[in-house]
Design an enzyme around this catalytic site. Sequence first.
Site, mmCIF file in Angstrom:
data_model
loop_
_atom_site.group_PDB
_atom_site.id
_atom_site.type_symbol
_atom_site.label_atom_id
_atom_site.label_comp_id
_atom_site.label_asym_id
_atom_site.label_seq_id
_atom_site.Cartn_x
_atom_site.Cartn_y
_atom_site.Cartn_z
ATOM 1 N N GLY A 45 -39.640 11.594 -20.627
ATOM 2 C CA GLY A 45 -39.346 10.956 -21.908
ATOM 3 C C GLY A 45 -39.883 9.560 -22.131
ATOM 4 N N GLU A 99 -36.926 3.539 -19.207
ATOM 5 C CA GLU A 99 -36.240 4.790 -19.565
ATOM 6 C C GLU A 99 -36.323 4.987 -21.081
ATOM 7 O OE1 GLU A 99 -35.424 7.630 -18.943
ATOM 8 O OE2 GLU A 99 -33.474 7.737 -17.962
ATOM 9 N N ASP A 103 -27.695 7.302 -22.125
ATOM 10 C CA ASP A 103 -26.652 8.023 -22.850
ATOM 11 C C ASP A 103 -25.313 7.760 -22.141
ATOM 12 O OD1 ASP A 103 -25.647 9.910 -24.693
ATOM 13 O OD2 ASP A 103 -26.103 11.596 -23.403
ATOM 14 N N PHE A 152 -27.829 13.067 -31.158
ATOM 15 C CA PHE A 152 -29.046 13.491 -30.474
ATOM 16 C C PHE A 152 -30.294 13.062 -31.241
ATOM 17 C CE2 PHE A 152 -32.205 16.586 -29.012
ATOM 18 C CZ PHE A 152 -32.048 16.453 -27.650
ATOM 19 N N ASP A 159 -37.524 14.745 -26.357
ATOM 20 C CA ASP A 159 -37.698 16.149 -26.745
ATOM 21 C C ASP A 159 -36.400 16.845 -27.105
ATOM 22 O OD1 ASP A 159 -36.677 16.222 -24.010
ATOM 23 O OD2 ASP A 159 -37.152 18.352 -24.071
ATOM 24 N N ARG A 165 -41.796 15.718 -28.657
ATOM 25 C CA ARG A 165 -42.193 14.488 -27.961
ATOM 26 C C ARG A 165 -43.357 13.796 -28.657
ATOM 27 N NH1 ARG A 165 -39.563 14.510 -22.989
ATOM 28 N NH2 ARG A 165 -39.358 16.527 -21.954
#
Length: 175
Positions: A45, A99, A103, A152, A159, A165
């Site tokens: 990510g 990162e 979360d 989300f 993704d 992505r």
Amino acid sequence: MIIKDKEFDIYLNISQIEDRISEIGHQISNDYSHSTPLFIGILNGSFMFASQLFKNLSIQAEISFIKLSSYKNLTSSGEVTQLLGLNETIFQRDVIILEDIVDTGTTMVQLLATMDELGPKSVEIATLLYKPGAMVEKLDLKYVGFEIPDRFVIGYGLDYDGLGRNLSDIYQLKL
Ligand code: 5GP
């Protein structure tokens, strides 16, 4: 925007994202003006964030990428395997972890514990996105791009089930 079975709305556009990353780049360049830090991007990510941030550094720096366990579907797995592909020694280095999103914080806490065993001089976290409402760990995030609601998101490297992505903006799951 529809990806597979889900609908998403635009949330942050590319210029907002890149402006913020540029600010973080300057901040890190100031903070590490007397060091040559090693950036460690967490795949998959973080690749777009890492690339954009790295272009905005005015200091000497190295970058490497590692892979942890993957994130499945819409909730965090909470499982982290070992650091795959770390070839550089981080012993006595100033390390900055890159990162895409923090979360619950579980991934980062486990990663920091594993890294600590390798004897770095310092370890800081730079995350593009942070969901304070989802955090369950005690974690010091030194560089945060955007604090976002506990919903989300995809795009800019993030993704949904492998897709999305490539989107240059960030999208939020429609309620
Ligand atoms: P944590 O361990 O902090 O709960 O989860 C971190 C990882 O979960 C991130 O690196 C990312 O892969 C994934 N993740 C958490 N929230 C989201 C989200 O909203 N969208 C996407 N695409 N991945 C997420």
